[in-house]
Write a protein that holds these residues in place. Structure first.
Motif, PDB file in Angstrom:
ATOM      1  N   PRO A 159      70.665  -1.003  20.298  1.00 23.90           N
ATOM      2  CA  PRO A 159      70.351  -2.435  20.343  1.00 23.90           C
ATOM      3  C   PRO A 159      70.347  -3.089  18.966  1.00 23.90           C
ATOM      4  O   PRO A 159      70.455  -4.313  18.862  1.00 23.90           O
ATOM      5  N   ALA A 160      70.272  -2.321  17.886  1.00 25.25           N
ATOM      6  CA  ALA A 160      70.234  -2.889  16.537  1.00 25.25           C
ATOM      7  C   ALA A 160      71.471  -3.735  16.249  1.00 25.25           C
ATOM      8  O   ALA A 160      71.392  -4.707  15.508  1.00 25.25           O
ATOM      9  N   TYR A 161      72.609  -3.378  16.799  1.00 23.93           N
ATOM     10  CA  TYR A 161      73.800  -4.190  16.559  1.00 23.93           C
ATOM     11  C   TYR A 161      74.451  -4.705  17.837  1.00 23.93           C
ATOM     12  O   TYR A 161      75.408  -5.457  17.777  1.00 23.93           O
ATOM     13  N   HIS A 162      73.934  -4.355  18.992  1.00 23.88           N
ATOM     14  CA  HIS A 162      74.487  -4.871  20.250  1.00 23.88           C
ATOM     15  C   HIS A 162      73.775  -6.125  20.747  1.00 23.88           C
ATOM     16  O   HIS A 162      74.423  -7.078  21.169  1.00 23.88           O
ATOM     17  N   ASP A 163      72.454  -6.118  20.725  1.00 22.46           N
ATOM     18  CA  ASP A 163      71.691  -7.210  21.335  1.00 22.46           C
ATOM     19  C   ASP A 163      72.038  -8.546  20.694  1.00 22.46           C
ATOM     20  O   ASP A 163      71.881  -8.738  19.484  1.00 22.46           O
ATOM     21  N   GLY A 164      72.522  -9.462  21.514  1.00 21.66           N
ATOM     22  CA  GLY A 164      72.847 -10.803  21.068  1.00 21.66           C
ATOM     23  C   GLY A 164      74.167 -10.937  20.324  1.00 21.66           C
ATOM     24  O   GLY A 164      74.539 -12.037  19.932  1.00 21.66           O
ATOM     25  N   ALA A 165      74.871  -9.838  20.123  1.00 24.29           N
ATOM     26  CA  ALA A 165      76.142  -9.892  19.385  1.00 24.29           C
ATOM     27  C   ALA A 165      77.252 -10.477  20.248  1.00 24.29           C
ATOM     28  O   ALA A 165      77.236 -10.367  21.470  1.00 24.29           O
ATOM     29  N   VAL A 166      78.205 -11.098  19.588  1.00 20.08           N
ATOM     30  CA  VAL A 166      79.422 -11.563  20.247  1.00 20.08           C
ATOM     31  C   VAL A 166      80.569 -10.787  19.623  1.00 20.08           C
ATOM     32  O   VAL A 166      80.834 -10.906  18.419  1.00 20.08           O
ATOM     33  N   ASN A 167      81.219  -9.965  20.436  1.00 16.81           N
ATOM     34  CA  ASN A 167      82.365  -9.176  19.996  1.00 16.81           C
ATOM     35  C   ASN A 167      83.621  -9.850  20.516  1.00 16.81           C
ATOM     36  O   ASN A 167      83.651 -10.315  21.647  1.00 16.81           O
ATOM     37  N   ARG A 168      84.656  -9.849  19.690  1.00 19.27           N
ATOM     38  CA  ARG A 168      85.898 -10.507  20.089  1.00 19.27           C
ATOM     39  C   ARG A 168      87.087  -9.572  19.897  1.00 19.27           C
ATOM     40  O   ARG A 168      87.141  -8.821  18.925  1.00 19.27           O
ATOM     41  N   VAL A 169      88.052  -9.679  20.812  1.00 22.52           N
ATOM     42  CA  VAL A 169      89.364  -9.073  20.661  1.00 22.52           C
ATOM     43  C   VAL A 169      90.317 -10.229  20.426  1.00 22.52           C
ATOM     44  O   VAL A 169      90.409 -11.143  21.247  1.00 22.52           O
ATOM     45  N   HIS A 170      91.004 -10.215  19.294  1.00 19.51           N
ATOM     46  CA  HIS A 170      91.900 -11.303  18.915  1.00 19.51           C
ATOM     47  C   HIS A 170      93.337 -10.933  19.280  1.00 19.51           C
ATOM     48  O   HIS A 170      93.761  -9.797  19.080  1.00 19.51           O
ATOM     49  N   THR A 171      94.070 -11.900  19.803  1.00 18.21           N
ATOM     50  CA  THR A 171      95.461 -11.670  20.176  1.00 18.21           C
ATOM     51  C   THR A 171      96.345 -12.706  19.508  1.00 18.21           C
ATOM     52  O   THR A 171      95.861 -13.718  19.010  1.00 18.21           O
ATOM     53  N   GLY A 172      97.621 -12.445  19.507  1.00 18.05           N
ATOM     54  CA  GLY A 172      98.579 -13.382  18.939  1.00 18.05           C
ATOM     55  C   GLY A 172      99.593 -12.655  18.089  1.00 18.05           C
ATOM     56  O   GLY A 172      99.406 -11.487  17.741  1.00 18.05           O
ATOM     57  N   PRO A 173     100.677 -13.332  17.750  1.00 10.81           N
ATOM     58  CA  PRO A 173     101.789 -12.671  17.058  1.00 10.81           C
ATOM     59  C   PRO A 173     101.452 -12.140  15.673  1.00 10.81           C
ATOM     60  O   PRO A 173     102.085 -11.212  15.199  1.00 10.81           O
ATOM     61  N   SER A 174     100.447 -12.671  14.990  1.00  6.55           N
ATOM     62  CA  SER A 174     100.125 -12.209  13.643  1.00  6.55           C
ATOM     63  C   SER A 174      99.025 -11.151  13.633  1.00  6.55           C
ATOM     64  O   SER A 174      98.574 -10.737  12.573  1.00  6.55           O
ATOM     65  N   ARG A 175      98.607 -10.703  14.818  1.00 10.15           N
ATOM     66  CA  ARG A 175      97.502  -9.744  14.897  1.00 10.15           C
ATOM     67  C   ARG A 175      97.954  -8.433  15.537  1.00 10.15           C
ATOM     68  O   ARG A 175      98.801  -8.435  16.419  1.00 10.15           O
ATOM     69  N   LEU A 176      97.345  -7.343  15.070  1.00 11.45           N
ATOM     70  CA  LEU A 176      97.623  -6.036  15.656  1.00 11.45           C
ATOM     71  C   LEU A 176      97.147  -6.032  17.099  1.00 11.45           C
ATOM     72  O   LEU A 176      96.014  -6.422  17.387  1.00 11.45           O
ATOM     73  N   GLY A 177      98.002  -5.631  18.009  1.00  8.37           N
ATOM     74  CA  GLY A 177      97.632  -5.533  19.410  1.00  8.37           C
ATOM     75  C   GLY A 177      98.699  -4.765  20.165  1.00  8.37           C
ATOM     76  O   GLY A 177      99.811  -5.264  20.341  1.00  8.37           O
ATOM     77  N   TYR A 178      98.385  -3.533  20.553  1.00  8.48           N
ATOM     78  CA  TYR A 178      99.360  -2.740  21.307  1.00  8.48           C
ATOM     79  C   TYR A 178      98.659  -1.661  22.112  1.00  8.48           C
ATOM     80  O   TYR A 178      97.515  -1.289  21.831  1.00  8.48           O
ATOM     81  N   VAL A 179      99.359  -1.168  23.113  1.00  5.53           N
ATOM     82  CA  VAL A 179      98.971   0.019  23.872  1.00  5.53           C
ATOM     83  C   VAL A 179     100.188   0.911  23.886  1.00  5.53           C
ATOM     84  O   VAL A 179     101.263   0.501  24.324  1.00  5.53           O
ATOM     85  N   GLN A 180     100.049   2.121  23.364  1.00  2.61           N
ATOM     86  CA  GLN A 180     101.145   3.092  23.355  1.00  2.61           C
ATOM     87  C   GLN A 180     100.808   4.193  24.338  1.00  2.61           C
ATOM     88  O   GLN A 180      99.825   4.911  24.145  1.00  2.61           O
ATOM     89  N   LEU A 181     101.588   4.293  25.390  1.00  2.00           N
ATOM     90  CA  LEU A 181     101.356   5.299  26.435  1.00  2.00           C
ATOM     91  C   LEU A 181     102.463   6.352  26.403  1.00  2.00           C
ATOM     92  O   LEU A 181     103.615   6.036  26.100  1.00  2.00           O
ATOM     93  N   PRO A 182     102.133   7.592  26.750  1.00  2.00           N
ATOM     94  CA  PRO A 182     103.099   8.685  26.696  1.00  2.00           C
ATOM     95  C   PRO A 182     103.952   8.769  27.965  1.00  2.00           C
ATOM     96  O   PRO A 182     103.775   9.657  28.804  1.00  2.00           O
ATOM     97  N   ILE A 183     104.877   7.850  28.125  1.00  2.00           N
ATOM     98  CA  ILE A 183     105.772   7.856  29.276  1.00  2.00           C
ATOM     99  C   ILE A 183     106.890   8.870  28.993  1.00  2.00           C
ATOM    100  O   ILE A 183     107.634   8.726  28.017  1.00  2.00           O
ATOM    101  N   VAL A 184     106.996   9.902  29.820  1.00  2.00           N
ATOM    102  CA  VAL A 184     107.979  10.971  29.588  1.00  2.00           C
ATOM    103  C   VAL A 184     109.080  10.994  30.626  1.00  2.00           C
ATOM    104  O   VAL A 184     110.027  11.766  30.513  1.00  2.00           O
ATOM    105  N   GLY A 185     108.978  10.207  31.648  1.00  2.00           N
ATOM    106  CA  GLY A 185     110.046  10.226  32.654  1.00  2.00           C
ATOM    107  C   GLY A 185     109.866   9.159  33.682  1.00  2.00           C
ATOM    108  O   GLY A 185     108.924   8.454  33.733  1.00  2.00           O
TER     109      GLY A 185
END
Length: 185
Positions: A159-185
């Motif tokens: 709770p020292a850093y969770h309670d009342g916190a606002v966490n954000r995930v930022h998206t857009g062309p200038s920001r890192l954002g990807y999911v790399q999955l191991p598709i083999v077939g």
């Protein structure tokens, strides 16, 4: 995503964000490691990031790859892949990381608190897994500030850093954002 400890304990899916792919155009076999890259910020000095990769069928239901959801192991299926990272431990271990997975140093000297509202890039290893994904199914990636996965493992809630916190995930062309999955077939 605002963290409310009461809702976090009663409903682990109450906060966070999800990204949903278009329907797959062909069957795919997933086998091995994956990783996720995100740009995040928080109003707090630290942030827990839990990522779940789930498969959604044509009728909108989550695909159960384990059978545990109906065996009393949890109230919903275990994700196909999952990963987690405390943002202050984001320093990448270049020697141990590969093109397929990312490893972190977790050294005390590399600990880096967040500056409130400053955007940082994080990469998160996904625990290796296998699965057959069918044409028409979708991949959903859930990002949450605490472990909302029914897998029997419990991560500490600070709770020292969770309670009342606002966490954000930022998206857009200038920001890192990807999911790399191991598709083999």
């Amino acid at each position: 995503m605002r963290v409310d400890p009461a809702s976090a304990q009663s409903d682990p899916h109450a906060t966070g964000c999800s990204f949903l792919s278009p329907p797959l155009t062909a069957d795919a076999i997933l086998a091995g490691y994956g990783k996720v890259g995100l740009t995040v910020s928080s109003t707090s000095h630290d942030m827990d990031i839990y990522v779940s990769v789930r498969v959604i069928d044509e009728s909108g239901h989550e695909v159960d790859f384990t059978g545990f959801a109906t065996s009393g192991f949890g109230d919903r299926p275990i994700p196909l892949m999952k990963g987690w990272l405390k943002a202050s431990h984001r320093k990448i271990d270049e020697e141990r990381s590969t093109n397929y997975t990312v490893k972190h140093t977790h050294r005390k000297a590399d600990y880096a608190e967040l500056v409130p509202d400053e955007e940082v890039e994080v990469e998160i290893e996904l625990v290796p897994s296998t699965g057959l994904l069918r044409k028409g199914q979708r991949i959903r990636v859930d990002v949450q500030p605490y472990d909302g996965v029914a897998h029997g493992m419990h991560h500490a809630y600070d709770p020292a850093y969770h309670d009342g916190a606002v966490n954000r995930v930022h998206t857009g062309p200038s920001r890192l954002g990807y999911v790399q999955l191991p598709i083999v077939g």
